[in-house]
Scaffold this motif. Structure first.
Motif, mmCIF file in Angstrom:
data_model
loop_
_atom_site.group_PDB
_atom_site.id
_atom_site.type_symbol
_atom_site.label_atom_id
_atom_site.label_comp_id
_atom_site.label_asym_id
_atom_site.label_seq_id
_atom_site.Cartn_x
_atom_site.Cartn_y
_atom_site.Cartn_z
ATOM 1 N N THR A 157 0.816 8.126 -13.679
ATOM 2 C CA THR A 157 -0.153 7.407 -13.438
ATOM 3 C C THR A 157 0.006 6.043 -12.824
ATOM 4 O OG1 THR A 157 -0.173 6.275 -15.600
ATOM 5 C CG2 THR A 157 -1.372 8.474 -15.511
ATOM 6 N N ARG A 158 -0.940 5.956 -11.853
ATOM 7 C CA ARG A 158 -0.851 4.180 -11.224
ATOM 8 C C ARG A 158 -1.935 3.498 -11.830
ATOM 9 N NH1 ARG A 158 0.441 2.194 -5.159
ATOM 10 N NH2 ARG A 158 -0.092 0.374 -5.693
ATOM 11 N N ASP A 159 -1.845 2.446 -12.685
ATOM 12 C CA ASP A 159 -2.809 1.681 -13.090
ATOM 13 C C ASP A 159 -3.960 2.581 -13.719
ATOM 14 O OD1 ASP A 159 -1.875 -0.862 -12.353
ATOM 15 O OD2 ASP A 159 -2.898 -0.689 -10.590
ATOM 16 N N GLY A 160 -3.473 3.813 -14.487
ATOM 17 C CA GLY A 160 -4.432 4.768 -15.279
ATOM 18 C C GLY A 160 -4.971 5.678 -14.241
ATOM 19 N N HIS A 208 7.975 15.384 3.023
ATOM 20 C CA HIS A 208 7.837 15.065 1.424
ATOM 21 C C HIS A 208 7.602 13.544 1.224
ATOM 22 C CE1 HIS A 208 9.286 18.913 0.832
ATOM 23 N NE2 HIS A 208 8.832 18.893 -0.589
ATOM 24 N N ILE A 209 8.031 12.779 1.660
ATOM 25 C CA ILE A 209 7.844 11.127 1.709
ATOM 26 C C ILE A 209 6.256 10.874 2.029
ATOM 27 C CG2 ILE A 209 8.230 8.740 2.538
ATOM 28 C CD1 ILE A 209 10.211 9.259 0.511
ATOM 29 N N GLY A 210 5.738 11.543 3.067
ATOM 30 C CA GLY A 210 4.435 11.440 3.745
ATOM 31 C C GLY A 210 3.745 11.896 2.694
ATOM 32 N N LYS A 211 3.872 13.125 1.953
ATOM 33 C CA LYS A 211 2.934 13.571 1.132
ATOM 34 C C LYS A 211 3.042 12.659 -0.129
ATOM 35 C CE LYS A 211 3.427 18.252 2.473
ATOM 36 N NZ LYS A 211 3.677 19.768 2.175
ATOM 37 N N LEU A 212 3.996 12.306 -0.702
ATOM 38 C CA LEU A 212 4.316 11.472 -1.812
ATOM 39 C C LEU A 212 3.627 10.188 -1.685
ATOM 40 C CD1 LEU A 212 5.408 11.238 -4.613
ATOM 41 C CD2 LEU A 212 7.531 10.414 -3.581
ATOM 42 N N ARG A 213 3.712 9.692 -0.649
ATOM 43 C CA ARG A 213 3.187 8.442 -0.497
ATOM 44 C C ARG A 213 1.220 8.355 -0.266
ATOM 45 N NH1 ARG A 213 5.422 6.604 4.631
ATOM 46 N NH2 ARG A 213 6.745 5.385 3.706
ATOM 47 N N ASP A 217 0.301 5.944 -3.073
ATOM 48 C CA ASP A 217 -0.166 4.708 -2.394
ATOM 49 C C ASP A 217 -1.913 5.007 -2.009
ATOM 50 O OD1 ASP A 217 1.979 3.270 -3.116
ATOM 51 O OD2 ASP A 217 2.799 3.920 -1.083
ATOM 52 N N ALA A 218 -2.817 4.878 -2.781
ATOM 53 C CA ALA A 218 -4.112 5.048 -2.493
ATOM 54 C C ALA A 218 -4.565 4.011 -1.426
ATOM 55 C CB ALA A 218 -5.188 5.367 -3.542
ATOM 56 N N GLY A 220 -6.235 0.762 -0.188
ATOM 57 C CA GLY A 220 -6.501 -0.442 -0.742
ATOM 58 C C GLY A 220 -5.527 -0.799 -1.686
ATOM 59 N N GLU A 221 -4.635 0.009 -1.901
ATOM 60 C CA GLU A 221 -3.459 -0.252 -2.839
ATOM 61 C C GLU A 221 -2.314 -0.757 -2.216
ATOM 62 O OE1 GLU A 221 -4.464 2.787 -6.760
ATOM 63 O OE2 GLU A 221 -2.921 3.382 -5.184
ATOM 64 N N PRO A 222 -1.606 -1.749 -2.817
ATOM 65 C CA PRO A 222 -0.403 -2.139 -2.273
ATOM 66 C C PRO A 222 0.626 -1.023 -2.206
ATOM 67 C CG PRO A 222 -1.084 -3.639 -3.875
ATOM 68 C CD PRO A 222 -1.876 -2.424 -4.002
ATOM 69 N N ALA A 223 1.284 -0.890 -1.019
ATOM 70 C CA ALA A 223 2.365 0.084 -0.746
ATOM 71 C C ALA A 223 3.274 -0.043 -1.384
ATOM 72 C CB ALA A 223 2.634 0.157 0.586
ATOM 73 N N LEU A 224 3.743 1.109 -2.493
ATOM 74 C CA LEU A 224 5.078 1.120 -3.363
ATOM 75 C C LEU A 224 6.249 1.682 -2.449
ATOM 76 C CD1 LEU A 224 3.710 1.903 -6.607
ATOM 77 C CD2 LEU A 224 4.003 -0.341 -5.672
ATOM 78 N N ILE A 225 5.829 2.697 -1.661
ATOM 79 C CA ILE A 225 6.728 3.568 -1.004
ATOM 80 C C ILE A 225 6.923 3.211 0.437
ATOM 81 C CG2 ILE A 225 7.687 5.967 -0.281
ATOM 82 C CD1 ILE A 225 6.269 6.784 -2.582
#
Length: 239
Positions: A157-160, A208-213, A217-218, A220-225
């Motif tokens: 989960t990310r922020d729920g 895979h990184i592209g799909k995971l990102r 990282d939806a 409006g959300e700060p990018a984690l990857i």
């Protein structure tokens, strides 16, 4: 004449005590020798029953338990120790890499799960991470910034917000989250996440990184990857 007392040099302190239960003698010798070179004190047992007896008779800082063992399998060893309130951290080794196998290892009482083959640097890093954990808790959750990863249920989960991941995506994210702010090259990821020892010419990691990102990282959300141009990728939690 004045007596002189020579200053004594303190003896080096022994490193962490490891109980290593592995029936493959070649693998056991290689890993034991490497760990001793890293200052671990290693006791090796080749069967489940001998390993269980050693764990019951002595105190260790951490244990490495192979899943498939003669006389008593590794998960039974772990379950027995947990039922006896032995809380020593356990790293499970296995050639079985399916999600259900990893879940079984963690549910039996293992604290971490490493799939064969692996790099010794990875094994040592996992042991060091287990040794840093409080003795009275068994972490089954990873929490880094807004991300929460349930290692047993394989849920993220990310922020729920629930994030649905495929097994390889989950493993890729777990690998990155355990190494925040470190540049991870494509070769490293292919070796450690895909277990490739011969590195083919492929865009597998980038896909895979592209799909995971896109999942983590939806909009409006700060990018984690993050992509490190010409080098690889990094998991980073913005300040």
């Amino acid at each position: 004449m004045t007596d002189q007392v020579a200053a004594s040099t303190p003896e080096p302190q022994p490193g962490p005590r490891v109980l290593f239960i592995e029936d493959d003698e070649r693998i056991a010798d290689e890993i034991s020798d490497d760990l001793r070179a890293r200052s671990f004190v290693v006791r090796h047992e080749a069967t489940g029953t001998a390993g269980l007896a050693a764990a019951q008779a002595e105190t260790f800082d951490v244990m490495i338990v192979d899943r498939m063992l003669p006389q008593m399998d590794g998960l039974t060893v772990i379950e027995t120790l947990r039922s006896q309130q032995v809380t020593t951290p356990v790293l499970v080794l296995s050639a079985l890499s399916a999600v259900d196998d990893r879940v079984s290892g963690l549910r039996a009482g293992g604290d971490d799960y490493l799939t064969k083959p692996f790099a010794m640097e990875e094994l040592a890093a996992r042991l060091e991470a287990l040794l840093r954990r409080p003795n009275d808790t068994r972490a089954t959750m990873l929490r880094v910034g807004p991300l929460e990863i349930d290692l047993i249920e394989r849920a993220v989960t990310r922020d729920g917000r629930p994030i649905e991941l495929l097994p390889r995506e989950f493993r890729l994210l777990e690998y990155m989250v355990r190494r925040p702010d470190r540049v991870l090259t494509r070769t490293m990821l292919l070796e450690e996440v895909w277990n490739y020892r011969f590195i083919p010419q492929t865009n597998l990691v980038d896909v895979h990184i592209g799909k995971l990102r896109r999942k983590v990282d939806a909009p409006g959300e700060p990018a984690l990857i993050q992509s490190i141009r010409g080098v690889g990728f990094m998991f980073h939690v913005p300040d």
